[in-house]
Each structure stands twice: as C-alpha cells, then as structure tokens.
Design a protein around this motif. Structure first.
Motif, PDB file in Angstrom:
ATOM      1  N   THR A 230      38.301  43.155  47.348  1.00  0.00           N
ATOM      2  CA  THR A 230      38.404  42.015  48.259  1.00  0.00           C
ATOM      3  C   THR A 230      39.702  41.260  48.014  1.00  0.00           C
ATOM      4  N   SER A 231      40.029  41.036  46.749  1.00  0.00           N
ATOM      5  CA  SER A 231      41.272  40.359  46.407  1.00  0.00           C
ATOM      6  C   SER A 231      42.475  41.149  46.913  1.00  0.00           C
TER       7      SER A 231
ATOM      8  N   TYR B  70      37.715  43.139  43.017  1.00  0.00           N
ATOM      9  CA  TYR B  70      39.134  43.469  43.105  1.00  0.00           C
ATOM     10  C   TYR B  70      39.505  43.978  44.491  1.00  0.00           C
TER      11      TYR B  70
ATOM     12  N   VAL C 217      45.197  39.851  49.695  1.00  0.00           N
ATOM     13  CA  VAL C 217      46.616  39.789  49.337  1.00  0.00           C
ATOM     14  C   VAL C 217      47.452  40.678  50.249  1.00  0.00           C
TER      15      VAL C 217
ATOM     16  N   ALA D 254      47.033  40.707  43.399  1.00  0.00           N
ATOM     17  CA  ALA D 254      45.577  40.751  43.579  1.00  0.00           C
ATOM     18  C   ALA D 254      44.860  40.601  42.237  1.00  0.00           C
TER      19      ALA D 254
ATOM     20  N   PHE E  55      45.184  36.867  41.194  1.00  0.00           N
ATOM     21  CA  PHE E  55      44.270  36.024  41.980  1.00  0.00           C
ATOM     22  C   PHE E  55      42.814  36.292  41.614  1.00  0.00           C
ATOM     23  N   LEU E  56      42.488  37.542  41.354  1.00  0.00           N
ATOM     24  CA  LEU E  56      41.127  37.869  40.943  1.00  0.00           C
ATOM     25  C   LEU E  56      40.759  37.105  39.669  1.00  0.00           C
TER      26      LEU E  56
ATOM     27  N   PHE F 160      40.588  33.159  40.450  1.00  0.00           N
ATOM     28  CA  PHE F 160      39.425  32.729  41.207  1.00  0.00           C
ATOM     29  C   PHE F 160      38.115  32.991  40.462  1.00  0.00           C
ATOM     30  N   ASN F 161      38.031  34.080  39.754  1.00  0.00           N
ATOM     31  CA  ASN F 161      36.792  34.363  39.034  1.00  0.00           C
ATOM     32  C   ASN F 161      36.636  33.504  37.777  1.00  0.00           C
TER      33      ASN F 161
ATOM     34  N   LEU G  80      34.363  37.298  43.037  1.00  0.00           N
ATOM     35  CA  LEU G  80      35.231  38.119  43.859  1.00  0.00           C
ATOM     36  C   LEU G  80      35.415  39.496  43.234  1.00  0.00           C
TER      37      LEU G  80
END
Length: 187
Positions: free
Chosen positions: A139-140, A137, A144, A120, A123-124, A127-128, A135
């Motif tokens: 939500t990420s 954390y 995940v 997570a 990905f955070l 994507f950010n 996004l």
C-alpha cells in the motif's frame, strides 16, 4: 405471527479502477484515486510511465546533440578540472562524452524504482511506528509511486523544452523552470 425479516444492507463493492484510470485520477480526482490505491495497491504502471518519460527526455537530449555543451558547462564550473593540464582535460571530456549518456540512460531506468522503494519503506516505518497505523508495504509503495506522477508532467514539458531551445542552452539539471531557483542568477 412471524416477525418480518428486515432486509440486510449490503455494502456495494467498490468498482475496480484500471491503471490508466488511476494515472488520470491522480491529477483529476486524487482523493478517490488514493482511496482506490489503499484498497487495492498497484505500483508498476506509474513507475514504468515515469521511466518512459525520463527516457524520452534523455533520448531527446541525445538526439538534439546537447551532451557536449552540457559536459562543457559542468567542467567549466569545476575548479579541480581547471587545474588539470589541457591534455588531461580533453581526456576527461572525451570520457564524459563516451560514458555520460550511457550512465544517464541507466540512471533514468533505475532511480525511479529505487526511489519509490526507499521512500515507501521510510513512509511505512513513519506511519506504522509514529502514526500507529497498520499500513502494508504494498500500500505504501502504491501511494508513493502514484504520488510521483506529477514528475510525468515535468518530463513531457522537458521534452518540449529540449526541442524548442538551442541544445547548447538546455540545462538538464533545471530543465523546466518549476521552482524559484530557476529565476535567480546562476551564482
């Protein structure tokens, strides 16, 4: 004369989906489920469910007595183990039989939580920074943790495999033949 007041369009509040609904939704309506997760993130239920399935696999393997053959196969493939004197080989096997199952139980409880937290975070950042999103954390982490749920199917099938096969023939590292490597020779 007064002008008529136009009715304001109210957007309906999206219905709240329970954790069980989300878990089922991951498999049968993923788009709506992940949209729900993006609106109201949650992550604990899927991770706990994955841990329980993994605990079920390890407990089933222990119940069926598969550890001695598992460790025997592990050491037979180790050239370092083959170079040890026989008394030292027996001590190593005894230590593996004593501590290995305990480590496996701890591992299936700790690893899903850590994996979800780390993935997570990665990905955070991706994507950010690269995607330009905002996004959070939570939500990420919710996305995940729910995306790991197909592992639940693997865990349940793994328990079935453990009870259907001879425990000495069960390979915990490739419990469910779910990739092409399962059909290739071991060497």
């Amino acid at each position: 004369m007064a002008s008529p007041i136009a009715p304001t369009a109210q957007t309906p509040e999206p219905e709240r989906v329970s954790s069980i609904g989300r878990i089922v939704g991951v498999f049968f309506s993923p788009k709506a489920t992940f949209e729900s997760i993006a609106r109201r993130p949650s992550w604990l239920a899927p991770i706990v469910l994955l841990c329980l399935a993994s605990l079920g696999v390890v407990a089933s393997f222990s119940y069926r007595g598969g550890w001695p053959s598992f460790f025997q196969r592990q050491v037979e493939s180790s050239s370092r183990f083959q170079q040890m004197p026989p008394d030292q080989q027996q001590r190593v096997l005894a230590a593996q039989l004593k501590y290995g199952p305990r480590v496996a139980y701890a591992q299936v409880v700790i690893v899903p939580f850590l994996a979800a937290l780390i993935v997570a975070a990665v990905f955070l950042g991706v994507f950010n920074m690269l995607g330009g999103t905002q996004l959070k954390y939570a939500t990420s982490l919710g996305i995940v943790s729910h995306s790991l749920l197909p592992g639940l199917i693997s865990g349940l099938l793994g328990i079935l495999v453990i009870f259907l096969k001879d425990p000495s023939m069960v390979d915990l590292q490739n419990l469910v033949a779910s990739n092409a490597a399962a059909f290739l020779p071991g060497d």
